[in-house]
Design an enzyme around this catalytic site. Structure first.
Site, PDB file in Angstrom:
ATOM      1  N   GLU A 122      26.743  60.293 -27.960  1.00  0.00           N
ATOM      2  CA  GLU A 122      27.339  60.180 -29.303  1.00  0.00           C
ATOM      3  C   GLU A 122      26.278  59.848 -30.369  1.00  0.00           C
ATOM      4  O   GLU A 122      26.326  60.393 -31.469  1.00  0.00           O
ATOM      5  CB  GLU A 122      28.436  59.115 -29.284  1.00  0.00           C
ATOM      6  CG  GLU A 122      29.139  58.990 -30.612  1.00  0.00           C
ATOM      7  CD  GLU A 122      30.280  57.985 -30.595  1.00  0.00           C
ATOM      8  OE1 GLU A 122      31.189  58.120 -29.761  1.00  0.00           O
ATOM      9  OE2 GLU A 122      30.249  57.065 -31.418  1.00  0.00           O
TER      10      GLU A 122
ATOM     11  N   ARG B  76      33.978  63.049 -33.925  1.00  0.00           N
ATOM     12  CA  ARG B  76      32.629  62.457 -33.983  1.00  0.00           C
ATOM     13  C   ARG B  76      31.606  63.472 -34.479  1.00  0.00           C
ATOM     14  O   ARG B  76      30.463  63.513 -34.009  1.00  0.00           O
ATOM     15  CB  ARG B  76      32.177  61.909 -32.613  1.00  0.00           C
ATOM     16  CG  ARG B  76      32.918  60.725 -32.038  1.00  0.00           C
ATOM     17  CD  ARG B  76      32.895  59.503 -32.928  1.00  0.00           C
ATOM     18  NE  ARG B  76      34.022  59.495 -33.825  1.00  0.00           N
ATOM     19  CZ  ARG B  76      35.270  59.161 -33.490  1.00  0.00           C
ATOM     20  NH1 ARG B  76      35.520  58.748 -32.302  1.00  0.00           N
ATOM     21  NH2 ARG B  76      36.246  59.204 -34.352  1.00  0.00           N
TER      22      ARG B  76
ATOM     23  N   SER C   1      29.836  53.318 -28.292  1.00  0.00           N
ATOM     24  CA  SER C   1      29.998  54.281 -27.195  1.00  0.00           C
ATOM     25  C   SER C   1      28.750  55.145 -27.083  1.00  0.00           C
ATOM     26  O   SER C   1      28.335  55.750 -28.073  1.00  0.00           O
ATOM     27  CB  SER C   1      31.189  55.198 -27.470  1.00  0.00           C
ATOM     28  OG  SER C   1      32.343  54.416 -27.608  1.00  0.00           O
TER      29      SER C   1
HETATM   30  C1  LIG Z   1      28.892  47.608 -31.388  1.00  0.00           C
HETATM   31  C2  LIG Z   1      29.115  48.974 -31.969  1.00  0.00           C
HETATM   32  C3  LIG Z   1      30.396  49.491 -32.094  1.00  0.00           C
HETATM   33  C4  LIG Z   1      30.611  50.762 -32.643  1.00  0.00           C
HETATM   34  N1  LIG Z   1      31.890  51.226 -32.758  1.00  0.00           N
HETATM   35  C5  LIG Z   1      32.123  52.453 -33.288  1.00  0.00           C
HETATM   36  C6  LIG Z   1      33.456  52.953 -33.404  1.00  0.00           C
HETATM   37  O1  LIG Z   1      34.428  52.282 -33.071  1.00  0.00           O
HETATM   38  N2  LIG Z   1      33.628  54.188 -33.907  1.00  0.00           N
HETATM   39  C7  LIG Z   1      32.575  54.963 -34.317  1.00  0.00           C
HETATM   40  O2  LIG Z   1      32.807  56.098 -34.771  1.00  0.00           O
HETATM   41  N3  LIG Z   1      31.305  54.513 -34.228  1.00  0.00           N
HETATM   42  C8  LIG Z   1      31.047  53.285 -33.729  1.00  0.00           C
HETATM   43  N4  LIG Z   1      29.764  52.817 -33.611  1.00  0.00           N
HETATM   44  C9  LIG Z   1      28.655  53.667 -34.029  1.00  0.00           C
HETATM   45  C10 LIG Z   1      28.120  53.370 -35.453  1.00  0.00           C
HETATM   46  O3  LIG Z   1      28.411  52.045 -35.844  1.00  0.00           O
HETATM   47  C11 LIG Z   1      28.709  54.307 -36.510  1.00  0.00           C
HETATM   48  O4  LIG Z   1      28.422  55.641 -36.186  1.00  0.00           O
HETATM   49  C12 LIG Z   1      28.151  53.990 -37.907  1.00  0.00           C
HETATM   50  O5  LIG Z   1      28.813  54.766 -38.886  1.00  0.00           O
HETATM   51  C13 LIG Z   1      26.652  54.248 -38.025  1.00  0.00           C
HETATM   52  O6  LIG Z   1      26.251  53.688 -39.256  1.00  0.00           O
HETATM   53  P1  LIG Z   1      24.758  53.229 -39.510  1.00  0.00           P
HETATM   54  O7  LIG Z   1      24.673  52.870 -40.947  1.00  0.00           O
HETATM   55  O8  LIG Z   1      24.354  52.213 -38.556  1.00  0.00           O
HETATM   56  O9  LIG Z   1      23.984  54.617 -39.240  1.00  0.00           O
HETATM   57  P2  LIG Z   1      22.488  54.780 -38.697  1.00  0.00           P
HETATM   58  O10 LIG Z   1      22.453  54.434 -37.259  1.00  0.00           O
HETATM   59  O11 LIG Z   1      21.529  54.105 -39.596  1.00  0.00           O
HETATM   60  O12 LIG Z   1      22.340  56.369 -38.844  1.00  0.00           O
HETATM   61  C14 LIG Z   1      23.062  57.220 -37.982  1.00  0.00           C
HETATM   62  C15 LIG Z   1      22.739  58.672 -38.322  1.00  0.00           C
HETATM   63  O13 LIG Z   1      23.227  58.984 -39.626  1.00  0.00           O
HETATM   64  C16 LIG Z   1      22.154  59.361 -40.486  1.00  0.00           C
HETATM   65  N5  LIG Z   1      22.451  58.728 -41.794  1.00  0.00           N
HETATM   66  C17 LIG Z   1      22.803  57.442 -41.995  1.00  0.00           C
HETATM   67  N6  LIG Z   1      23.070  57.242 -43.305  1.00  0.00           N
HETATM   68  C18 LIG Z   1      22.873  58.436 -43.919  1.00  0.00           C
HETATM   69  C19 LIG Z   1      22.976  58.877 -45.258  1.00  0.00           C
HETATM   70  N7  LIG Z   1      23.348  58.069 -46.253  1.00  0.00           N
HETATM   71  N8  LIG Z   1      22.707  60.185 -45.536  1.00  0.00           N
HETATM   72  C20 LIG Z   1      22.340  61.038 -44.544  1.00  0.00           C
HETATM   73  N9  LIG Z   1      22.221  60.677 -43.250  1.00  0.00           N
HETATM   74  C21 LIG Z   1      22.474  59.386 -42.948  1.00  0.00           C
HETATM   75  C22 LIG Z   1      20.895  58.820 -39.842  1.00  0.00           C
HETATM   76  O14 LIG Z   1      19.765  59.585 -40.220  1.00  0.00           O
HETATM   77  C23 LIG Z   1      21.237  58.976 -38.366  1.00  0.00           C
HETATM   78  O15 LIG Z   1      21.038  60.314 -37.973  1.00  0.00           O
HETATM   79  C24 LIG Z   1      29.515  51.551 -33.070  1.00  0.00           C
HETATM   80  C25 LIG Z   1      28.211  51.026 -32.929  1.00  0.00           C
HETATM   81  C26 LIG Z   1      28.013  49.754 -32.393  1.00  0.00           C
HETATM   82  C27 LIG Z   1      26.616  49.214 -32.263  1.00  0.00           C
END
Ligand SMILES: Cc1cc2nc3c(=O)[nH]c(=O)nc-3n(C[C@H](O)[C@H](O)[C@H](O)COP(=O)(O)OP(=O)(O)OC[C@H]3O[C@@H](n4cnc5c(N)ncnc54)[C@H](O)[C@@H]3O)c2cc1C
Length: 350
Positions: free
Chosen positions: A342, A168, A245
């Site tokens: 996380e 992670r 998580s």
């Molecule tokens: C219901 C649910 C289930 C989930 N299950 C999992 C799982 O099984 N495994 C897991 O690992 N995660 C899981 N997650 C967490 C999450 O979905 C992942 O970490 C996902 O990759 C985040 O993507 P996002 O586009 O929503 O990022 P955001 O929440 O928009 O951003 C997260 C972080 O990344 C940065 N960021 C985003 N995009 C960029 C970019 N292009 N360049 C630079 N920085 C950037 C943002 O500034 C922020 O700091 C889950 C979340 C939810 C709500």
């Protein structure tokens, strides 16, 4: 497109899966990569704080919001950049919804990301914390990450080694130097999944660990398992108004783990890297006295998964973090183990 409309329209709650977060200074939505880089350059040149958001599914934003510029990534595109009989390298734009890409890969017979089905957010966010689930993580298939480097004002193609992927984590997490613009995935061309590594998934599929199953079946089974835990977004189901998580699984030394089991009896664990031991955070939380449904003010542990802290519709970030602190301190008091969040915390702290 930059939105400087009244505060109510700039509430970041509208951009997060927790539906929490106060107002942004400005919100710019970029539908192509050039626009996204231009917005980052403008913020850097003006010395203004910048927050990049894609799906908002791994951020906890304070109730006071974020006074700087928020860049929302909606740049899309999936392009095959190299292929051979056995492999394909696919370039995915950072704003492309992750699960849309996974579904497409499965349909095309590209193997390697099927067990990551149903994870919310965008493709470009997956390297940030080396997204993982059910025995796969994106570090297994990422061939390169394309990123705009704010310090040197250049675009880089970063190798997996330069990304420093860990559990992670990566060079990108808690680091606003890079804007990820696209990710290259190297997938194998076959109708079977990569070997099933995760015991619960193997059980559900009725196969042995290490076996392979049709791609579609792997995807469907993962989606079913995830839905049962509230880990697939569903606007009607508040158990999914979360960041997934909330805590990572703690990694402890073998010596500490031996002391813990001597004092507390057997507890579930997996081998970590370099002789360390990984303990399931969900087990620690439940055994420290925090069951599913344990509630704070308008927030609660999901009714389906102990690791997900959820907004029940009337919560605030302050209340969510209060609940998280209660859980963290309870686990520390009972087991002497420190839980770490996380998601990325923005303008708030645990
Ligand atoms: C219901 C649910 C289930 C989930 N299950 C999992 C799982 O099984 N495994 C897991 O690992 N995660 C899981 N997650 C967490 C999450 O979905 C992942 O970490 C996902 O990759 C985040 O993507 P996002 O586009 O929503 O990022 P955001 O929440 O928009 O951003 C997260 C972080 O990344 C940065 N960021 C985003 N995009 C960029 C970019 N292009 N360049 C630079 N920085 C950037 C943002 O500034 C922020 O700091 C889950 C979340 C939810 C709500």
């Amino acid at each position: 497109m930059t939105d400087t409309s009244p505060t109510a329209d700039r509430m970041l709650a509208a951009y997060t899966t927790l539906r929490l977060g106060g107002p942004a200074g400005t919100v710019t939505t970029a539908v192509d990569t050039g626009e996204a880089i231009a917005a980052v350059r403008r913020a850097t040149a003006g010395g203004r704080p910048l927050l990049v958001l894609a799906g908002g599914s791994n951020v906890v934003i304070g109730d006071a919001g974020f006074a700087g510029e928020v860049l929302v990534l909606r740049n899309r595109g999936v392009e095959v950049i190299a292929e051979s009989a056995g492999e394909v390298v696919v370039r995915v734009a950072s704003g492309e919804p992750w699960d849309t890409f996974v579904a497409y890969a499965v349909t095309r017979g590209w193997s390697g990301v099927e067990c990551l089905s149903g994870i919310p957010g965008a493709a470009g966010s997956t390297p940030i914390q080396n997204v993982g689930a059910y025995g796969q993580e994106v570090a297994h298939t990422i061939a390169a990450v394309h990123a705009y480097d704010r310090i040197d004002d250049v675009q880089r193609e970063m190798t997996p080694a330069e990304c420093r992927f860990g559990y992670r984590s990566s060079v990108f997490k808690h680091n606003d130097r890079y804007l990820v613009t696209a990710v290259d995935f190297r997938l194998t061309r076959e109708d079977l999944s990569s070997p099933i590594r995760y015991a619960e998934l193997a059980r559900q599929l009725g196969v042995e660990a290490g076996d392979r199953v049709p791609l579609e079946l792997a995807r469907e089974t993962v989606l079913k398992l995830r839905a049962g835990k509230g880990m697939v977004l569903d606007p009607e189901d508040r158990d999914t108004w979360s960041v997934g998580s909330f805590f990572t699984n703690p990694v402890v030394s073998a010596a500490f783990f031996a002391e813990l089991t001597a004092a507390r009896g057997e507890l579930p664990h997996w081998p970590g890297a370099d002789g360390t031991v990984k303990i399931p955070a969900a087990w620690l939380i439940e055994h420290a006295g925090f069951p599913k449904g344990f509630a704070g003010a308008g927030v609660a542990i999901s009714g389906k998964h102990t690791l997900a802290l959820t907004n029940r519709g009337t919560g605030t970030t302050a209340a969510l973090l209060e609940l998280a602190r209660t859980i963290r301190d309870g686990v520390r008091d009972r087991f002497g183990v420190e839980l770490h969040p996380e998601p990325v915390l923005i303008n708030c702290a645990l």
